[in-house]
Design an enzyme around this catalytic site. Structure first.
Site, mmCIF file in Angstrom:
data_model
loop_
_atom_site.group_PDB
_atom_site.id
_atom_site.type_symbol
_atom_site.label_atom_id
_atom_site.label_comp_id
_atom_site.label_asym_id
_atom_site.label_seq_id
_atom_site.Cartn_x
_atom_site.Cartn_y
_atom_site.Cartn_z
ATOM 1 N N ASP A 1 0.383 -1.307 -0.005
ATOM 2 C CA ASP A 1 -0.027 0.393 -0.200
ATOM 3 C C ASP A 1 0.856 0.869 0.203
ATOM 4 O OD1 ASP A 1 -2.375 1.534 0.465
ATOM 5 O OD2 ASP A 1 -1.604 1.926 1.962
ATOM 6 N N GLU B 1 -1.265 -1.161 -6.273
ATOM 7 C CA GLU B 1 -2.389 -0.533 -6.129
ATOM 8 C C GLU B 1 -2.055 0.463 -7.402
ATOM 9 O OE1 GLU B 1 -3.910 1.694 -3.266
ATOM 10 O OE2 GLU B 1 -2.193 2.150 -2.091
ATOM 11 N N CYS C 1 -13.107 -4.735 5.048
ATOM 12 C CA CYS C 1 -12.436 -5.447 6.287
ATOM 13 C C CYS C 1 -11.786 -6.515 4.981
ATOM 14 C CB CYS C 1 -13.797 -6.114 7.186
ATOM 15 S SG CYS C 1 -12.817 -6.929 8.155
ATOM 16 N N CYS D 1 -14.201 -2.888 12.109
ATOM 17 C CA CYS D 1 -15.119 -3.309 11.036
ATOM 18 C C CYS D 1 -17.089 -3.508 11.895
ATOM 19 C CB CYS D 1 -15.344 -4.864 11.185
ATOM 20 S SG CYS D 1 -15.838 -5.692 9.511
ATOM 21 N N CYS E 1 -17.863 -7.850 12.173
ATOM 22 C CA CYS E 1 -16.769 -8.570 12.907
ATOM 23 C C CYS E 1 -15.940 -8.394 13.300
ATOM 24 C CB CYS E 1 -15.993 -9.299 12.031
ATOM 25 S SG CYS E 1 -14.622 -8.503 11.554
ATOM 26 N N ASP F 1 -3.347 1.274 6.684
ATOM 27 C CA ASP F 1 -2.342 0.644 5.892
ATOM 28 C C ASP F 1 -2.485 -0.704 5.726
ATOM 29 O OD1 ASP F 1 -2.350 3.620 5.497
ATOM 30 O OD2 ASP F 1 -0.569 3.722 6.621
#
Length: 399
Positions: free
Chosen positions: A184, A268, A321, A340, A343, A350
């Site tokens: 990332d 990415e 997530c 999240c 969950c 990151d």
């Protein structure tokens, strides 16, 4: 395999004068051809082909006003015309902006496609002669082209493209999960991988800001055309060069480290052009140079037979997530961690993005026909992955 090596040149005073004449001739031909193509389209809506401009170059040498072009290397002039045609082709394909006129105050360059030799730390250039060079490594294979450049600080370099006659090493068809890394890209940390290891962003522009500001203010006070202004301009150019060299050195070491450690790298794809519209972050984004880092990763992966997987720019790696696969509707940039709601897993922004990038990259590798061994893989990298159909629609795979 084609491989370019950049070396430093140390020409004598006579050789510098000869090179500057070559630079000026190449620049004049480039600008004249660009002006011709612009006039032909604006006045007659006529397209000028590369063949037409090359034939016109022969006619220019026969005219009295432009007979001085005979003293320049003919192949270097032809290369300038070909480079302009390539620039137009990239513009038509929407890969680059419209070609601009070259100025004598910027970086100068010219290309020699033939008749160049490198023997005992000396480089032979047509119309220039044997120029002293510093070759820091042994060049193997046949020289294809040589591009000579002059930086704003007055340094001469030659980029030698050689062909060793060997094919590029083939990437492995079986890749272990532990040898795949998701990366990332960011501003606080330049890279964060799926294991949580981060590489800091040195922020070279911030380090050089005070020095640059002082020298730029001194330059603004100098009278235009004076010798003192030229000295001040040289100091500013050297400050910019040191900053650029430090950035390139850091990225070369980081990219080599990542390529040596892994067999597949998943990154990415960022739309930097759109991100630069944010005036608060534009300077930091430009200083990070994410595109240049990915470019270094790409060609190093080709050199060493590794895989590079690019994500789709719209893939929501930060908002998904990595444990259950649920997705947030919005996630502001200043939120560096979130929980999240499905969950209850707490995520670092990151690291979570890097884990998702790796999971998506593994799917793209499988779609491309590779075998990915799950030996040693973590549960987070396997749970909540999108379907194969989604992977086919996702970003491209560079092999």
């Amino acid at each position: 395999m084609l491989k370019a090596t950049k070396i430093r040149l140390y020409p004598t005073r006579e050789q510098r004068d000869a090179l500057r004449f070559q630079f000026g001739a190449v620049r004049w031909v480039y600008n004249d051809t660009l002006a011709l193509r612009q006039r032909a389209w604006q006045q007659h809506r006529q397209s000028i082909t590369e063949r037409m401009t090359l034939d016109r170059l022969v006619e220019l040498k026969k005219q009295a006003q432009t007979a001085w072009l005979k003293d320049a290397d003919s192949q270097a002039l032809q290369q300038a015309v070909m480079h302009l045609d390539d620039a137009f082709q990239r513009f038509f394909q929407k890969k680059a902006r419209y070609p601009k006129f070259k100025t004598k105050y910027g970086k100068q360059s010219l290309s020699y496609p033939q008749r160049v030799k490198l023997v005992d730390q000396k480089l032979y250039l047509p119309k220039v002669g044997w120029v002293k060079a510093h070759c820091h490594r042994t060049l193997k294979g046949r020289i294809k082209t040589v591009t000579v450049s002059l930086t704003p600080t007055g340094k001469y370099f030659a980029s030698i493209l050689g062909d060793d006659g060997l094919g590029a090493p083939k990437p492995p068809q079986v890749v272990e999960d532990t040898s795949i890394v998701g990366i990332d890209l960011g501003l606080n940390n330049l890279t964060v991988d799926c294991t949580g290891q981060a590489h800091a962003n040195p922020r070279f522009a911030n380090q050089a800001a005070r020095n640059l500001r002082r020298k730029q203010k001194a330059l603004s006070r100098k009278k235009k055309g004076s010798a003192n202004r030229n000295k001040a301009r040289l100091k500013v150019a050297k400050a910019h060069e040191r900053m650029a060299n430090a950035r390139h050195d850091y990225q070369h070491k980081l990219s080599k480290h990542l390529v040596d450690k892994n067999h597949a790298i998943c990154v990415e794809t960022l739309r930097v052009k759109n991100m630069l519209k944010n005036r608060r972050l534009a300077r930091s984004i430009s200083d990070a140079a994410w595109g240049e880092l990915v470019r270094k990763l790409e060609y190093k992966c080709k050199w060493y037979g590794k895989h590079l997987v690019r994500m789709d720019p719209f893939y929501p790696s930060s908002k998904t997530c990595s444990h259950c696969g649920s997705k947030l509707k919005t996630l502001e940039l200043d939120v560096r961690g979130w929980t999240c709601i499905v969950c209850g897993t707490r995520h670092d922004r990151d690291i979570n993005a890097a884990i998702n990038i790796k999971a998506q990259g593994i799917l793209q590798l499988k779609v491309a026909g590779l075998s990915v061994s799950a030996c040693g893989s973590s549960r987070k990298a396997r749970v909540g992955q999108p379907s194969l159909a989604a992977a086919r629609e996702a970003g491209s795979l560079s092999l």
